[in-house]
Write a protein that holds these residues in place. Structure first.
Motif, PDB file in Angstrom:
ATOM      1  N   GLU A 190       0.839  -1.197   0.000  1.00  0.00           N
ATOM      2  CA  GLU A 190       0.000   0.000   0.000  1.00  0.00           C
ATOM      3  C   GLU A 190       0.878   1.254   0.000  1.00  0.00           C
ATOM      4  O   GLU A 190       1.817   1.359   0.798  1.00  0.00           O
ATOM      5  N   PRO A 191       0.599   2.228  -0.871  1.00  0.00           N
ATOM      6  CA  PRO A 191       1.384   3.471  -0.882  1.00  0.00           C
ATOM      7  C   PRO A 191       0.996   4.370   0.283  1.00  0.00           C
ATOM      8  O   PRO A 191       0.096   5.214   0.182  1.00  0.00           O
ATOM      9  N   HIS A 192       1.637   4.200   1.413  1.00  0.00           N
ATOM     10  CA  HIS A 192       1.341   4.998   2.596  1.00  0.00           C
ATOM     11  C   HIS A 192       1.866   6.415   2.429  1.00  0.00           C
ATOM     12  O   HIS A 192       2.828   6.671   1.694  1.00  0.00           O
ATOM     13  N   GLY A 193       1.238   7.356   3.124  1.00  0.00           N
ATOM     14  CA  GLY A 193       1.684   8.734   3.077  1.00  0.00           C
ATOM     15  C   GLY A 193       3.058   8.902   3.703  1.00  0.00           C
ATOM     16  O   GLY A 193       3.503   8.080   4.507  1.00  0.00           O
ATOM     17  N   LYS A 194       3.736   9.987   3.338  1.00  0.00           N
ATOM     18  CA  LYS A 194       5.088  10.232   3.819  1.00  0.00           C
ATOM     19  C   LYS A 194       5.130  10.334   5.333  1.00  0.00           C
ATOM     20  O   LYS A 194       6.056   9.819   5.987  1.00  0.00           O
ATOM     21  N   ASP A 195       4.120  10.976   5.923  1.00  0.00           N
ATOM     22  CA  ASP A 195       4.104  11.126   7.382  1.00  0.00           C
ATOM     23  C   ASP A 195       3.982   9.773   8.071  1.00  0.00           C
ATOM     24  O   ASP A 195       4.583   9.546   9.127  1.00  0.00           O
ATOM     25  N   ALA A 196       3.188   8.862   7.494  1.00  0.00           N
ATOM     26  CA  ALA A 196       3.020   7.536   8.086  1.00  0.00           C
ATOM     27  C   ALA A 196       4.330   6.753   8.047  1.00  0.00           C
ATOM     28  O   ALA A 196       4.687   6.066   9.012  1.00  0.00           O
ATOM     29  N   VAL A 197       5.054   6.852   6.930  1.00  0.00           N
ATOM     30  CA  VAL A 197       6.339   6.155   6.828  1.00  0.00           C
ATOM     31  C   VAL A 197       7.343   6.752   7.807  1.00  0.00           C
ATOM     32  O   VAL A 197       8.091   6.035   8.483  1.00  0.00           O
ATOM     33  N   ARG A 198       7.355   8.086   7.910  1.00  0.00           N
ATOM     34  CA  ARG A 198       8.269   8.748   8.845  1.00  0.00           C
ATOM     35  C   ARG A 198       7.974   8.308  10.276  1.00  0.00           C
ATOM     36  O   ARG A 198       8.890   8.062  11.066  1.00  0.00           O
ATOM     37  N   TRP A 199       6.694   8.216  10.614  1.00  0.00           N
ATOM     38  CA  TRP A 199       6.310   7.798  11.963  1.00  0.00           C
ATOM     39  C   TRP A 199       6.806   6.380  12.242  1.00  0.00           C
ATOM     40  O   TRP A 199       7.348   6.094  13.311  1.00  0.00           O
ATOM     41  N   THR A 200       6.641   5.483  11.270  1.00  0.00           N
ATOM     42  CA  THR A 200       7.061   4.097  11.455  1.00  0.00           C
ATOM     43  C   THR A 200       8.571   3.997  11.633  1.00  0.00           C
ATOM     44  O   THR A 200       9.062   3.276  12.517  1.00  0.00           O
ATOM     45  N   VAL A 201       9.312   4.724  10.811  1.00  0.00           N
ATOM     46  CA  VAL A 201      10.769   4.720  10.932  1.00  0.00           C
ATOM     47  C   VAL A 201      11.180   5.243  12.308  1.00  0.00           C
ATOM     48  O   VAL A 201      12.084   4.691  12.958  1.00  0.00           O
ATOM     49  N   GLY A 202      10.502   6.296  12.762  1.00  0.00           N
ATOM     50  CA  GLY A 202      10.819   6.839  14.078  1.00  0.00           C
ATOM     51  C   GLY A 202      10.582   5.840  15.189  1.00  0.00           C
ATOM     52  O   GLY A 202      11.389   5.731  16.127  1.00  0.00           O
ATOM     53  N   ARG A 203       9.506   5.072  15.093  1.00  0.00           N
ATOM     54  CA  ARG A 203       9.205   4.084  16.132  1.00  0.00           C
ATOM     55  C   ARG A 203      10.146   2.891  16.052  1.00  0.00           C
ATOM     56  O   ARG A 203      10.481   2.282  17.060  1.00  0.00           O
ATOM     57  N   LEU A 204      10.579   2.539  14.867  1.00  0.00           N
ATOM     58  CA  LEU A 204      11.577   1.471  14.746  1.00  0.00           C
ATOM     59  C   LEU A 204      12.904   1.902  15.352  1.00  0.00           C
ATOM     60  O   LEU A 204      13.719   1.064  15.746  1.00  0.00           O
TER      61      LEU A 204
END
Length: 375
Positions: free
Chosen positions: A169-183
């Motif tokens: 799924e093409p997630h929004g940039k903010d969603a990807v940034r949030w996931t990277v931050g939590r990882l």
């Protein structure tokens, strides 16, 4: 002047042209044509969405990081739907909203932002502002399933939430940034990086074999196919909220992607400290761009909730297509009720709404599948 948190005011959708916000705005506009404002820093994108709506949506430029900009936009607004997180270093707008009696529906999955909103609960009640948190898929549908399986057992000692997201799924940039931050945060418990070491346990169908405490990977079937996946502890806010709202001593939320190799890679890198090192080196933006370009897998998501009490067990699950779409639909459903005054003043989570079980029924018409896990 701002509204009273319900009734005839307009609804301001911040981040309203993003992957989640656009769905929420369009869905709300069908219920409240001409009273939904798409807002964000990019007025061009907001106007294009409004123009394409045939007049059912309005547009405004609002910078969430600038309280003056937000305050100006609140004229005539009774509810804000927040589909984007405040910029780093900026305060959450909850206090500003509640002081004006403006309600809030927030799709954040960040524990810290949830706590910041909850801290202003007394102010919201005093000013008649209606606020709902844990809105979306995780948190959101996870909370509703937890409520159901908790009730199935007449109370639970432990709830395990297992989430599978579609990596295609093409997630929004903010969603990807949030996931990277939590990882990049430390694992919720030792051993969360993977491997069948101490703490590994397995749940299949109607039973579970527990090796030790929660906070470790869980291999569980999530989806109609019956295929088992390894899910890793992940800091979605729901697990912290549900311990209080349902009174369950132990709640853990775990995440997997529909691509097994990609799941193993991400959580292997987390265990090795790569995401923490990227944060320390200021390389998170580059990592976000890289992961945002990876689309390996499908767009389906699945959520499963397992409740345990003594030797008893109950499990339920849902699956749908496009997590961003369903997050927007959940936000619109909650916002419509808050706007109509069907949510009490104060700060609540979605599982605390009296008519929350009705949401799953409405989402079935949008393609959501729900079932009890009996195998």
């Amino acid at each position: 002047m701002a509204g009273d948190g319900s009734g005839g005011g307009r609804v301001l959708v911040l981040g309203g042209y993003g992957a989640v916000g656009a769905i929420a705005a369009r869905s709300l506009a069908r219920r409240l044509p001409g009273r939904v404002v798409v807002a964000g820093r990019d007025i061009g994108r907001a106007r294009r969405l409004a123009e394409d709506s045939g007049g059912t949506l309005l547009a405004a430029r609002v910078d969430l990081g600038d309280p003056v900009s937000l305050a100006r936009a609140l004229d005539g607004v009774s509810l804000v739907v927040l589909c984007v997180e405040p910029p780093d270093g900026a305060p959450h707008p909850a206090r500003l909203l509640f002081e004006r009696g403006v309600g809030l529906v927030d799709v954040t999955a960040s524990r810290e932002l949830v706590a910041e909103v909850e801290a202003h609960g007394a102010l919201a009640r005093a000013r008649g502002a209606r606020a709902v948190l844990s809105v979306g898929v995780a948190p959101g549908l996870t909370n509703l399933l937890a409520r159901q399986v908790h009730a199935d057992l007449g109370g639970a000692d432990r709830v395990d939430l297992s989430v599978v997201l579609g990596a295609g799924e093409p997630h929004g940039k903010d969603a990807v940034r949030w996931t990277v931050g939590r990882l990049g945060q430390r694992s919720p418990a030792p051993g969360a990086g993977g491997g069948r070491g101490p703490g590994w346990w397995t749940a299949r169908g109607g039973g579970a074999e527990r090796a030790s405490a929660a906070g470790r990977p869980l291999r569980v079937t999530t989806g109609p196919s019956g295929a088992a996946r390894t899910h890793h502890p992940f800091p979605f806010s729901d697990q912290y909220t549900l311990r209080r709202t349902l009174g369950v001593p132990e709640v853990t939320t775990r995440l997997a992607l529909d691509s097994g190799p990609l799941t193993g890679l991400l959580f292997g890198l987390r265990a090795a400290g790569v995401f923490r090192a990227a944060r320390a080196a200021g390389a998170e933006p580059a990592l976000t761009a890289l992961l945002g370009a990876v689309h390996v897998g499908g767009a389906d998501f699945t959520v499963r909730a397992d409740a345990h009490r003594g030797g008893r067990h109950a499990a339920r699950a849902v699956t749908g297509r496009a997590q961003s779409r369903f997050t927007g639909l959940v936000a619109a459903w909650v916002a419509a009720r808050a706007h109509a005054g069907r949510v009490p003043a104060g700060v609540r989570h979605i599982e605390e709404l009296a008519d929350a079980p009705d949401l799953l029924g409405e989402l079935r018409a949008e393609g959501l599948r729900t079932w009890r896990v009996t195998r």
